[in-house]
Design an enzyme around this catalytic site. Structure first.
Site, PDB file in Angstrom:
ATOM      1  N   HIS A 187       0.814  -1.224   0.000  1.00  0.00           N
ATOM      2  CA  HIS A 187       0.000   0.000   0.000  1.00  0.00           C
ATOM      3  C   HIS A 187       0.846   1.273   0.000  1.00  0.00           C
ATOM      4  O   HIS A 187       0.468   2.259  -0.594  1.00  0.00           O
ATOM      5  CB  HIS A 187      -0.962  -0.007   1.193  1.00  0.00           C
ATOM      6  CG  HIS A 187      -0.260  -0.037   2.506  1.00  0.00           C
ATOM      7  ND1 HIS A 187       0.062  -1.216   3.143  1.00  0.00           N
ATOM      8  CD2 HIS A 187       0.247   0.947   3.267  1.00  0.00           C
ATOM      9  CE1 HIS A 187       0.719  -0.939   4.255  1.00  0.00           C
ATOM     10  NE2 HIS A 187       0.839   0.354   4.358  1.00  0.00           N
ATOM     11  N   ARG A 325     -14.495  -2.508 -11.248  1.00  0.00           N
ATOM     12  CA  ARG A 325     -14.255  -3.799 -10.625  1.00  0.00           C
ATOM     13  C   ARG A 325     -15.246  -3.977  -9.471  1.00  0.00           C
ATOM     14  O   ARG A 325     -15.356  -3.094  -8.616  1.00  0.00           O
ATOM     15  CB  ARG A 325     -12.832  -3.874 -10.063  1.00  0.00           C
ATOM     16  CG  ARG A 325     -12.630  -5.213  -9.344  1.00  0.00           C
ATOM     17  CD  ARG A 325     -11.249  -5.384  -8.818  1.00  0.00           C
ATOM     18  NE  ARG A 325     -10.989  -4.547  -7.666  1.00  0.00           N
ATOM     19  CZ  ARG A 325      -9.782  -4.415  -7.126  1.00  0.00           C
ATOM     20  NH1 ARG A 325      -8.745  -5.022  -7.674  1.00  0.00           N
ATOM     21  NH2 ARG A 325      -9.592  -3.647  -6.080  1.00  0.00           N
ATOM     22  N   ASP A 438      -1.591  -9.056  -7.219  1.00  0.00           N
ATOM     23  CA  ASP A 438      -1.997 -10.336  -6.635  1.00  0.00           C
ATOM     24  C   ASP A 438      -1.408 -11.508  -7.409  1.00  0.00           C
ATOM     25  O   ASP A 438      -1.083 -12.539  -6.814  1.00  0.00           O
ATOM     26  CB  ASP A 438      -3.529 -10.436  -6.591  1.00  0.00           C
ATOM     27  CG  ASP A 438      -4.067  -9.737  -5.347  1.00  0.00           C
ATOM     28  OD1 ASP A 438      -3.525  -9.985  -4.259  1.00  0.00           O
ATOM     29  OD2 ASP A 438      -5.007  -8.938  -5.477  1.00  0.00           O
ATOM     30  N   ARG A 448       1.857 -10.046  -0.384  1.00  0.00           N
ATOM     31  CA  ARG A 448       2.201  -8.773  -1.012  1.00  0.00           C
ATOM     32  C   ARG A 448       2.461  -7.677   0.010  1.00  0.00           C
ATOM     33  O   ARG A 448       2.995  -6.620  -0.322  1.00  0.00           O
ATOM     34  CB  ARG A 448       1.110  -8.336  -2.000  1.00  0.00           C
ATOM     35  CG  ARG A 448      -0.211  -8.039  -1.347  1.00  0.00           C
ATOM     36  CD  ARG A 448      -1.313  -7.839  -2.364  1.00  0.00           C
ATOM     37  NE  ARG A 448      -1.457  -6.459  -2.790  1.00  0.00           N
ATOM     38  CZ  ARG A 448      -2.443  -6.025  -3.569  1.00  0.00           C
ATOM     39  NH1 ARG A 448      -3.345  -6.882  -4.041  1.00  0.00           N
ATOM     40  NH2 ARG A 448      -2.532  -4.764  -3.909  1.00  0.00           N
ATOM     41  N   CYS A 485      -3.500  -4.089 -15.096  1.00  0.00           N
ATOM     42  CA  CYS A 485      -3.893  -2.978 -14.224  1.00  0.00           C
ATOM     43  C   CYS A 485      -3.193  -3.029 -12.881  1.00  0.00           C
ATOM     44  O   CYS A 485      -3.504  -2.259 -11.986  1.00  0.00           O
ATOM     45  CB  CYS A 485      -5.406  -2.941 -14.036  1.00  0.00           C
ATOM     46  SG  CYS A 485      -6.059  -4.388 -13.185  1.00  0.00           S
TER      47      CYS A 485
END
Ligand code: PEP
Ligand code: MG
Length: 559
Positions: A187, A325, A438, A448, A485
């Site tokens: 993040h 999404r 992911d 991650r 993306c």
């Protein structure tokens, strides 16, 4: 040019200024006995510590200009201003504790109550810990933990940032961000890119630089210079100004040097992410993350609210494609009122579309809201599902979309199984979009969010690119679009490789678009294809980057 520290550059740009660290939480000192005649003074000191935290949070809220940040800070100030908390600190001091231990125990009791209540309140225990640390630090005369406020713009150094810290990062005072840990897909990197703050992660040594020392940060190259000379600083800034100027002139749709179109799209979480020149420059939206609408509340949004939010976002994207999404709750994006179960491995649990299968009403309500908003807009609305694993899931999602009246249905490829079966998945849906964040996590079995595994999560890993290639080849055979993306798309040199692999669109934080446009335009398609083939054959990410450098893909002089 002074001592240089090296890390992974995750958000381009150059900045220089004094470095300040995120202060570590205070350590609770040995308990001291408070003499009877000092109890009232100690009570006063305890109350002052809580009041100082409230005042500091309110001051920062007053100075913040992003509404979401103001809201977070005001909510924290209210929590610290709780009279029950103040009273229990007083009682504990009367019972013999010093103020530091009284604060600690009062917060511990609050924490237990919040955790037991579950749901939204349980989510707030990290805020309580932060408030306790702040109050104790004030009492001990130590700097407040969290983002420092030195009163002048600064370069922020940290081990890694907590999500709450990144939420309140202010790009007008934080010139650059350098962390010792963290990874390119975590993040911290995503937020830095969204805010346009130069950032370097995994930079050992940055926490050893004395506070206040001038440092220069190149967020493209991943370098930090300690105490550079004025001449070096001037040269670096001049080079960056030149780059900025060049990029500001870059415009138009994405194309390779020989004219093959590559759509350059934006990743957004709200309509405001599309505002300004960076958003205007996007050919559309390749990923609209809808989670924001579901966070920080106790129940799902009402349909009217969903329709209003989507309508506002679609209006901002008017005339362009926008890929919505559906909700990706769980793991790194927890929504406690939806992810009820305590799972040993949330990233491998019921997250993303798997939640939709278990709560079809929720998924159907979201698709209905998207469809209603789509019928009122001039934007071209596509919909995709996160965390699809099989062709059967892709078909099921497509059917839900069609039932809701949505015509363009696709899926994200984030699980290796889906990449390996891209051809059968594409026979069910209209497009796929690869979520490399992911996909890295699941390909390398590396969380991650785990900075220590950043090497495995490097998007230049040839094994990851192999799966991207499988998707692109399936797309070519089916004549259907295959986009990327994930954060990989925002790396200009890697974008050239992705184009060479056959990717048809790249979606990224709007501010990343000009540099990617420039890199893509500098290579003819056969040239990118040659580079992609070489990179696929590399032994590891380091060799892959070296090959690209030799090939001239890192043509941005700031990198
Ligand atoms: C991804 O996984 O690459 C992606 C784009 O989705 P998110 O980062 O929101 O999980
Ligand atoms: Mg994802």
């Amino acid at each position: 040019m002074g001592e240089a520290l090296h890390g992974i550059g995750v958000s381009s740009g150059v900045a220089a200024g004094p470095v300040y660290r995120v202060a570590a939480p205070p350590r609770l000192p040995e308990r001291v006995a408070v003499p009877a005649d000092r109890v009232d003074v100690e009570i006063e000191r305890g109350a002052m510590a809580l009041a100082a935290v409230v005042a500091d949070l309110n001051r920062r809220a007053g100075a913040a200009d992003r509404p979401a940040v103001v809201e977070i800070l005001r909510a924290q100030a209210m929590m610290a201003d709780d009279p029950v908390l103040r009273d229990s600190v007083t009682e504990l001091i009367r019972a013999g504790a010093d103020a530091a231990h009284a604060i600690d125990r009062a917060f511990a009791a609050h924490r237990e109550a919040f955790a037991a209540a579950g749901g939204y309140l349980a989510e707030r225990v990290a805020d309580l810990d932060d408030l306790r640390d702040r109050a104790v630090a004030f009492y001990l005369g130590q700097p407040m933990p969290g983002i420092p406020a030195p009163g002048r713009p600064f370069v922020l150094a940290a081990r890694d940032l907590a999500p709450a810290d990144t939420a309140v990062l202010d790009p007008t005072t934080v010139l650059a961000l350098v962390t010792e840990e963290g990874g390119p897909t975590a993040h911290t990197a995503i937020v830095a890119r969204t805010l346009g703050i130069p950032a370097v992660v995994r930079c050992p040594g940055v926490l050893r630089v004395a506070e206040g020392t001038t440092v220069a940060v190149d967020g493209g190259a991943g370098t930090l210079w300690v105490d550079p000379s004025q001449a070096d600083l001037d040269a670096l800034m001049a080079r960056d100004a030149e780059r900025q100027e060049r990029l500001s002139r870059s415009a138009g749709p994405g194309r390779t040097a020989d004219g093959h179109p590559v759509a350059l799209l934006a990743n957004i979480g709200s309509a405001s992410d599309l505002s300004g020149p960076a958003g205007d420059a996007a050919e559309g939206v390749g990923l609209f993350r809808t989670e924001l609408l579901y966070l920080d509340r106790a129940t799902p949004p009402a349909v009217d609210e969903e329709v209003a939010t989507y309508s506002a976002v679609f209006a901002a994207a008017a005339g362009r494609r926008i890929v919505v999404r559906t909700l990706d709750a769980g793991a790194d994006k927890p929504v406690p009122y939806l992810n009820h179960d305590v799972e040993p491995n949330p990233a491998l649990g019921v997250r993303g579309i798997r939640l939709g299968w278990r709560q079809p009403d929720l998924l159907q309500a979201q698709l209905a809201a998207i469809s209603t908003a789509a019928s009122r807009t001039a934007a071209e609305v596509w919909v995709m599902a996160p965390m699809i694993a099989t062709a059967a899931e892709a078909a099921r999602f497509r059917d839900y979309c069609r039932e809701a009246g949505l015509v363009k249905a696709g899926v994200m490829v984030e699980i290796p199984a889906a990449a390996l079966r891209a051809e059968s998945i594409l026979s069910e849906v209209d497009f796929i979009s690869i979520g490399t964040n992911d996909l890295s996590q699941y390909t390398f079995a590396a969380d991650r969010q785990c900075g220590a595994l950043a090497d495995l999560l490097d998007p230049w890993q040839p094994a990851l690119l192999e799966l991207v290639a499988a998707c692109a080849e399936a797309g070519k055979a089916a004549g259907k679009p295959v986009g990327v993306c994930g954060e990989a798309a925002a790396d200009p040199a890697l974008a050239v490789v992705l184009v060479g692999l056959g990717i048809t669109s790249l979606s990224m934080a709007p501010r990343a678009i000009p540099a990617v446009r420039e890199a893509v335009a500098a290579h003819a398609l056969p040239d990118s294809q040659r580079l992609a083939a070489a990179v696929r054959g590399a032994a590891d990410a380091i060799e892959a980057r070296a090959l690209a450098r030799r090939h001239g893909a890192f043509h941005d002089p700031a990198r």
